[in-house]
Design an enzyme around this catalytic site. Structure first.
Site, PDB file in Angstrom:
ATOM      1  CE1 TYR A 156       3.937   8.610   5.878  1.00 47.03           C
ATOM      2  CE2 TYR A 156       1.791   9.171   6.782  1.00 47.03           C
ATOM      3  CZ  TYR A 156       2.627   8.269   6.139  1.00 47.03           C
ATOM      4  OH  TYR A 156       2.140   7.043   5.757  1.00 47.03           O
ATOM      5  CG  ASP A 256      -0.986  16.215   3.888  1.00 46.74           C
ATOM      6  OD1 ASP A 256      -2.170  16.031   4.221  1.00 46.74           O
ATOM      7  OD2 ASP A 256      -0.164  15.283   3.755  1.00 46.74           O
ATOM      8  CE  LYS A 284      -4.212  10.715   9.842  1.00 48.11           C
ATOM      9  NZ  LYS A 284      -3.664   9.508  10.370  1.00 48.11           N
TER      10      LYS A 284
HETATM   11  N1  PMP Z   1      -0.796  13.166   5.230  1.00 48.12           N
HETATM   12  C1  PMP Z   1      -0.660  13.349   6.542  1.00 48.12           C
HETATM   13  C2  PMP Z   1      -0.311  14.725   7.053  1.00 48.12           C
HETATM   14  C3  PMP Z   1      -0.863  12.302   7.441  1.00 48.12           C
HETATM   15  O1  PMP Z   1      -0.706  12.491   8.748  1.00 48.12           O
HETATM   16  C4  PMP Z   1      -1.234  11.042   6.933  1.00 48.12           C
HETATM   17  C5  PMP Z   1      -1.488   9.856   7.847  1.00 48.12           C
HETATM   18  N2  PMP Z   1      -1.101   9.935   9.129  1.00 48.12           N
HETATM   19  C6  PMP Z   1      -1.355  10.896   5.546  1.00 48.12           C
HETATM   20  C7  PMP Z   1      -1.138  11.975   4.723  1.00 48.12           C
HETATM   21  C8  PMP Z   1      -1.727   9.581   4.960  1.00 48.12           C
HETATM   22  O2  PMP Z   1      -3.038   9.257   5.290  1.00 48.12           O
HETATM   23  P1  PMP Z   1      -3.534   7.738   5.277  1.00 48.12           P
HETATM   24  O3  PMP Z   1      -2.843   7.042   6.395  1.00 48.12           O
HETATM   25  O4  PMP Z   1      -5.018   7.850   5.462  1.00 48.12           O
HETATM   26  O5  PMP Z   1      -3.170   7.183   3.951  1.00 48.12           O
END
Ligand code: PMP
Length: 451
Positions: A156, A256, A284
């Site tokens: 994700y 990521d 985060k």
């Molecule tokens: N990359 C990863 C690995 C994530 O876990 C998330 C959100 N859980 C995101 C990107 C997207 O972040 P956001 O919800 O702050 O847009």
């Protein structure tokens, strides 16, 4: 209390415990499609509405208290409302919430970020993990002059079009062969053409050959070092090989680190695994509870932002806003001064995972907990779970009920999602989380005997 035996009885108990949430849920559905601002916030029979959080706990509007293992999907690494973060936000509030011009907090934040993140000589700030991966993808495309981006099945990277493929797809028929997956869009509304800009890699050795075959097209390979779709940690060897093959072909390697950043170690997964990517995305934890995103890479790569014919556009009204950075600076300072915390949290995570897995094994229950450090996720199939495709054979019935039973046992984990412990969770809280998991799994298998 008489324990509910059927799914309907179980839901009825929760309805009785959360009448105010039930009313709010009804009214919300008139105004918000499906009543939810994010699919990840769903719950059965309906979600509870949160009134407040403190330390490792949250309370709903009906005054039920839960040990919080959602922690705003991993944002609250230090729990709810650490006093020094509250103080930093309060102090900034006195000076203004946002400016639209440079301010000193951004210098302080960039300095700390660069000091901690191994691959970052320079960085950019934005407002979410989704924005961070969007920005990073634009940078790698500009830098390499190539278009295609490879991601792993189950990974994700936010909800924008360029990353929304093959994340949670459960329909095996659509996924393509296990060693050669095809991109499956995760949402309606994504232009068909976007599919051609994405390549989906299997989370196994066969990925390397696919990368080699398509090397000249690939701007980058992006990976979550702990795959979110299942909370499956990569092996060090896998990441090392990925580093080697991408370097050999001039493909950018993107980590990521929205989940793993400042969580697995101060330097994130890069430090934890000892593998340095070319570029990394964050979110985060680093916003101290306020919206944030960031991208870090070398100066050379970052020059593409300001130094190509059509330089990479970066913007955002709220990017680097002082409220976020006041909170973020407070958290980063704390983490830099308290590195021992990572070892302590890993011990707590090990206690939870080992405690649960030993229990499931001893009882002969086909279930296991995956994860690393402060990350964990419950699964309803036997070990091993080493790639997202292994999850296709999970038992859906007991998994669904498990999460509801867990809530009855006073613990909140997000629906079908990875979960977290924070530095605010004491050893006793972790023991309670473990006991609640043991009780909930026994109950959910008893209720799903036929499943
Ligand atoms: N990359 C990863 C690995 C994530 O876990 C998330 C959100 N859980 C995101 C990107 C997207 O972040 P956001 O919800 O702050 O847009």
């Amino acid at each position: 209390m008489e324990r509910p035996k059927t799914r309907e009885e179980l839901h009825q108990v929760l309805r009785e415990r959360t009448p105010k949430s039930g009313e709010l849920w009804k009214s919300s559905q008139d105004m918000v499609p499906g009543g939810l601002l994010s699919e990840a916030r769903r719950f059965e029979p309906y979600p509870f509405y949160i009134e407040r959080g403190q330390g490792p706990y949250i309370w709903d509007v009906d005054e039920n208290r839960y040990i919080d293992c959602c922690l705003a999907f991993g944002v609250l690494f230090l729990g709810h409302r650490p006093p020094f973060v509250v103080e930093a936000i309060r102090a900034q509030l006195e000076r203004g919430t946002t400016y639209g011009g440079p301010h000193t907090l951004e210098i302080e934040f960039a300095k700390k970020f660069i000091e901690c993140v191994p691959c970052a000589e320079q960085m950019l700030m934005c407002n979410s993990g989704t924005e961070a991966t969007m920005q990073a993808i634009r940078i790698v495309r500009a830098y390499t002059g190539r278009t295609r981006v490879a991601k792993f099945e189950g990974g994700y990277h936010g909800w924008h079009d360029y990353a929304s493929f093959s994340i949670s797809a459960k329909d095996e028929a659509k996924l393509g062969p296990a060693d050669h997956p095809i991109p499956v869009p995760e949402s309606a509304g994504i232009p068909n053409q976007v599919k051609d800009t994405i390549m989906v890699l299997p989370y196994e050795e066969s990925a390397f050959q696919i990368i080699e075959e398509h090397a000249s097209e690939l701007a980058c390979v992006m990976i979550e070092p702990v795959v979110g779709g299942g909370t499956i940690p990569a092996s060090k060897e896998f990441l090392q090989k990925l580093r080697e093959v991408t370097k050999r072909h001039g493909i950018m390697l993107m980590f990521d680190e929205v989940i793993t950043g400042f969580r697995l170690a101060l330097g994130g997964a890069q430090e934890y695994y000892g593998v340095e990517p070319d570029i990394a995305t964050y979110g985060k934890i680093i916003g101290g509870g306020l919206p944030v995103g960031a991208v870090g890479c070398s100066k050379k790569v970052m020059q593409s932002v300001i130094n190509v014919d059509f330089s990479v556009a970066v913007a955002g009204t709220f990017s680097g806003n002082p409220m976020t950075l006041a909170a973020g600076n407070a958290v980063l300072t704390y983490l830099m001064e308290n590195r021992q915390l990572y070892g302590e949290l890993a011990k707590k995570g090990d206690r939870l995972r080992n405690g649960f897995n030993e229990f499931a094994r001893a009882k002969g229950l086909p279930s296991m907990m995956t994860g690393v450090g402060s990350l964990f996720q419950i699964h309803f199939r036997e070990p091993p779970i080493v790639k997202p495709r292994d999850l296709l054979t999970e038992r859906a019935g007991p998994l669904r009920d498990f999460q509801v039973y867990l809530r009855l046992n006073g613990v909140f984990i997000p629906w079908l999602h990875l979960a977290f412990i924070s530095a605010a969770h004491s050893d006793e809280d972790v023991e309670q989380v473990l006991r609640a998991h043991q009780a909930a799994i026994a109950e959910s298998f008893a209720a799903n005997k036929e499943a």
